[in-house]
Design a protein around this motif. Structure first.
Motif, PDB file in Angstrom:
ATOM      1  N   MET A 151      31.559 -36.588  -9.255  1.00 47.24           N
ATOM      2  CA  MET A 151      31.430 -36.933  -7.848  1.00 47.24           C
ATOM      3  C   MET A 151      32.682 -37.819  -7.308  1.00 47.24           C
ATOM      4  N   GLN A 152      33.316 -38.700  -8.158  1.00 47.66           N
ATOM      5  CA  GLN A 152      34.206 -39.621  -7.789  1.00 47.66           C
ATOM      6  C   GLN A 152      35.342 -39.435  -8.903  1.00 47.66           C
ATOM      7  N   ASP A 153      36.455 -38.722  -8.259  1.00 49.63           N
ATOM      8  CA  ASP A 153      37.589 -38.621  -9.226  1.00 49.63           C
ATOM      9  C   ASP A 153      38.176 -40.053  -9.272  1.00 49.63           C
TER      10      ASP A 153
ATOM     11  N   THR B 292      32.028 -49.713  -4.054  1.00 52.60           N
ATOM     12  CA  THR B 292      31.848 -51.091  -4.123  1.00 52.60           C
ATOM     13  C   THR B 292      30.476 -51.318  -4.938  1.00 52.60           C
ATOM     14  N   SER B 293      29.769 -50.193  -5.276  1.00 56.59           N
ATOM     15  CA  SER B 293      28.415 -50.402  -5.948  1.00 56.59           C
ATOM     16  C   SER B 293      28.646 -51.228  -7.341  1.00 56.59           C
ATOM     17  N   ALA B 294      29.901 -51.089  -7.930  1.00 62.76           N
ATOM     18  CA  ALA B 294      30.179 -52.125  -9.011  1.00 62.76           C
ATOM     19  C   ALA B 294      29.870 -53.258  -8.941  1.00 62.76           C
ATOM     20  N   VAL B 295      29.697 -53.819  -7.729  1.00 68.92           N
ATOM     21  CA  VAL B 295      29.597 -55.139  -7.305  1.00 68.92           C
ATOM     22  C   VAL B 295      28.090 -55.636  -7.685  1.00 68.92           C
ATOM     23  N   GLN B 296      27.173 -54.761  -7.486  1.00 68.70           N
ATOM     24  CA  GLN B 296      25.957 -54.678  -7.658  1.00 68.70           C
ATOM     25  C   GLN B 296      25.302 -55.137  -8.753  1.00 68.70           C
ATOM     26  N   ALA B 297      25.910 -54.658  -9.978  1.00 73.27           N
ATOM     27  CA  ALA B 297      25.871 -54.666 -11.260  1.00 73.27           C
ATOM     28  C   ALA B 297      26.141 -56.513 -11.696  1.00 73.27           C
TER      29      ALA B 297
ATOM     30  N   GLY C  64      37.813 -48.229   2.324  1.00 74.44           N
ATOM     31  CA  GLY C  64      36.930 -49.156   2.241  1.00 74.44           C
ATOM     32  C   GLY C  64      35.553 -49.000   2.374  1.00 74.44           C
ATOM     33  N   GLN C  65      34.960 -49.674   1.608  1.00 77.53           N
ATOM     34  CA  GLN C  65      33.560 -49.303   1.490  1.00 77.53           C
ATOM     35  C   GLN C  65      32.510 -50.781   1.604  1.00 77.53           C
ATOM     36  N   VAL C  66      31.499 -50.697   2.118  1.00 82.64           N
ATOM     37  CA  VAL C  66      30.625 -51.938   2.185  1.00 82.64           C
ATOM     38  C   VAL C  66      29.253 -51.647   1.516  1.00 82.64           C
TER      39      VAL C  66
ATOM     40  N   LEU D 196      25.858 -43.029   5.754  1.00 84.62           N
ATOM     41  CA  LEU D 196      25.496 -43.836   4.686  1.00 84.62           C
ATOM     42  C   LEU D 196      25.067 -43.135   3.396  1.00 84.62           C
ATOM     43  N   GLY D 197      25.212 -43.848   2.309  1.00 81.51           N
ATOM     44  CA  GLY D 197      24.239 -43.542   1.091  1.00 81.51           C
ATOM     45  C   GLY D 197      23.364 -44.739   0.851  1.00 81.51           C
ATOM     46  N   ALA D 198      22.084 -44.391   0.333  1.00 85.45           N
ATOM     47  CA  ALA D 198      21.181 -45.466   0.332  1.00 85.45           C
ATOM     48  C   ALA D 198      20.114 -45.001  -0.603  1.00 85.45           C
TER      49      ALA D 198
HETATM   50  N1  PHE Z   1      28.189 -46.139  -3.690  1.00 85.48           N
HETATM   51  C1  PHE Z   1      27.872 -44.765  -3.058  1.00 85.48           C
HETATM   52  C2  PHE Z   1      29.113 -43.783  -2.921  1.00 85.48           C
HETATM   53  O1  PHE Z   1      30.270 -44.472  -3.038  1.00 85.48           O
HETATM   54  C3  PHE Z   1      27.279 -45.123  -1.771  1.00 85.48           C
HETATM   55  C4  PHE Z   1      25.656 -45.849  -2.226  1.00 85.48           C
HETATM   56  C5  PHE Z   1      25.830 -47.027  -2.256  1.00 85.48           C
HETATM   57  C6  PHE Z   1      24.623 -44.937  -2.298  1.00 85.48           C
HETATM   58  C7  PHE Z   1      24.611 -47.704  -2.398  1.00 85.48           C
HETATM   59  C8  PHE Z   1      23.554 -45.734  -2.649  1.00 85.48           C
HETATM   60  C9  PHE Z   1      23.441 -47.111  -2.815  1.00 85.48           C
HETATM   61  O2  PHE Z   1      29.198 -42.643  -2.630  1.00 85.48           O
END
Ligand code: PHE
Length: 349
Positions: free
Chosen positions: A155-157, A171-176, A210-212, A287-289
């Motif tokens: 999903m992410q090249d 930016t989800s990397a920052v979650q971990a 950019g992501q948040v 958004l994704g969530a």
């Molecule tokens: N990181 C996901 C994306 O780039 C978005 C996402 C963030 C989804 C946090 C769920 C929770 O597509």
């Protein structure tokens, strides 16, 4: 001879007095005291004088020469003073003149969006955190429930630098990173905005964007349900995009959340009636969530029996485009002053 000397003296002093500038003064000096000057000529004629007369005339000539030289010096000083005075007068600065305008820069629309998001979430008790753009495979994928070989990696090249390092795709990397740093027994409320990179390059995607990211972790009975996620996103979207925005949750898939959702927002252009921007649907995906996957909690030090949470992420470019009605993502990265100057600081003053 005495008379001749005195005559020269009178003439010289007069000429000095009348000299209008330094050049004329110098001419006088040459004509009187120079090698071929009048006074020098007189000295040359001294050979014809009697031995008694010689010292007398010699003394007189020296006296006259000193006098003339002093006078010349005085006059020179006067010229210098005059020149300085003139210079000062010509160079006076008129401090009442209006100053040249200095062009002020303006904040980039993406930075404005970031600041607004951070302010909003800080007011709700979130921490603002940062993470590295050069990320490890471990934090970008593995600790988010995406082991090597997992099909969802497609999903992410990604831009890999080495086998283990890549430019972060999310930016989800920052979650971990945040979960590990908290050590598994502290609640988390964090927001992280920053640059992300994917191997995409077409009219609607840029290789850098950019992501948040938002992450909330707490004991399971403490406001970490899907309803809380929905409420949080409503506040977020209504503050950032528009007061009347409605949200629509569509089931989706992300490896690090379960259940996962894509969140649509009422189209900002037509208000939900349907237009070319929202392809007549009235909705725009924003958004994704989802609810943090138990594996992610476990892998990063939290006990999924005890703790739960939700996460969300969105593209800053899209948000800025929504907020300011920017029709093409490329405007955000072209650095065209005509575009950027429209985001002046009016609303901040
Ligand atoms: N990181 C996901 C994306 O780039 C978005 C996402 C963030 C989804 C946090 C769920 C929770 O597509």
């Amino acid at each position: 001879m005495k008379d001749q000397i005195n005559e020269i003296k009178e003439k010289a002093l007069k000429a000095i007095e009348e000299a209008e500038d330094a050049k004329i003064l110098n001419d006088v000096r040459v004509n009187i005291l120079g090698k071929k000057g009048e006074l020098t000529q007189v000295l040359r004629g001294m050979g014809a004088l009697s031995p008694e007369e010689r010292p007398v005339i010699g003394e007189l000539v020296n006296k006259v020469r000193d006098e003339i030289e002093t006078k010349i010096k005085e006059r020179e000083e006067e010229f210098k003073k005059e020149a300085l005075k003139e210079k000062l007068e010509n160079e006076t600065i008129d401090i009442t003149l209006p100053a040249t305008k200095i062009k002020r820069g303006s904040k980039h629309p993406i930075n404005r969006v970031i600041e607004e998001i951070e302010d909003l979430f800080v007011s709700m008790g979130y921490d603002v955190v940062e993470g590295p753009e050069l990320e490890t495979d471990e934090f970008c994928f593995e600790r988010l429930n995406l082991p090597k070989g997992h099909p969802a990696r497609d999903m992410q090249d990604s831009f890999y630098i080495t086998e283990d390092y890549l430019l972060r795709t999310q930016t989800s990397a920052v979650q971990a990173r945040t979960m590990l740093a908290k050590g598994g027994n502290e609640p988390i409320r964090m927001i992280c905005a920053g640059k992300t990179y994917r191997r995409e390059d077409d009219a609607t995607h840029s290789h850098q964007f950019g992501q948040v990211e938002g992450l909330v972790i707490d004991k399971k009975d403490k406001n970490v349900s899907l309803a809380d996620l929905k409420g949080t996103l409503e506040v977020f979207v209504r503050k950032l995009v528009g007061k009347n925005s409605e949200l629509r949750f569509r089931p989706s898939y992300f490896p690090f959340t379960e259940p996962s959702y894509e969140v649509d927002v009422t189209c900002f252009k037509c208000g939900g009636k349907g237009c070319n921007l929202c392809k007549q649907t009235g909705w725009i995906e924003l958004l994704g969530a989802g609810i943090v996957h138990p594996n992610v909690l476990k892998m990063n030090g939290y006990n999924p029996e005890e703790y739960g949470g939700f996460a969300f992420g969105t593209g800053l470019d899209r948000l800025a485009m929504f907020k300011y009605g920017i029709p093409d993502v490329r405007y955000l990265y072209a650095n065209d002053i005509r575009f950027l100057s429209q985001f002046d600081r009016k609303d901040e003053e």
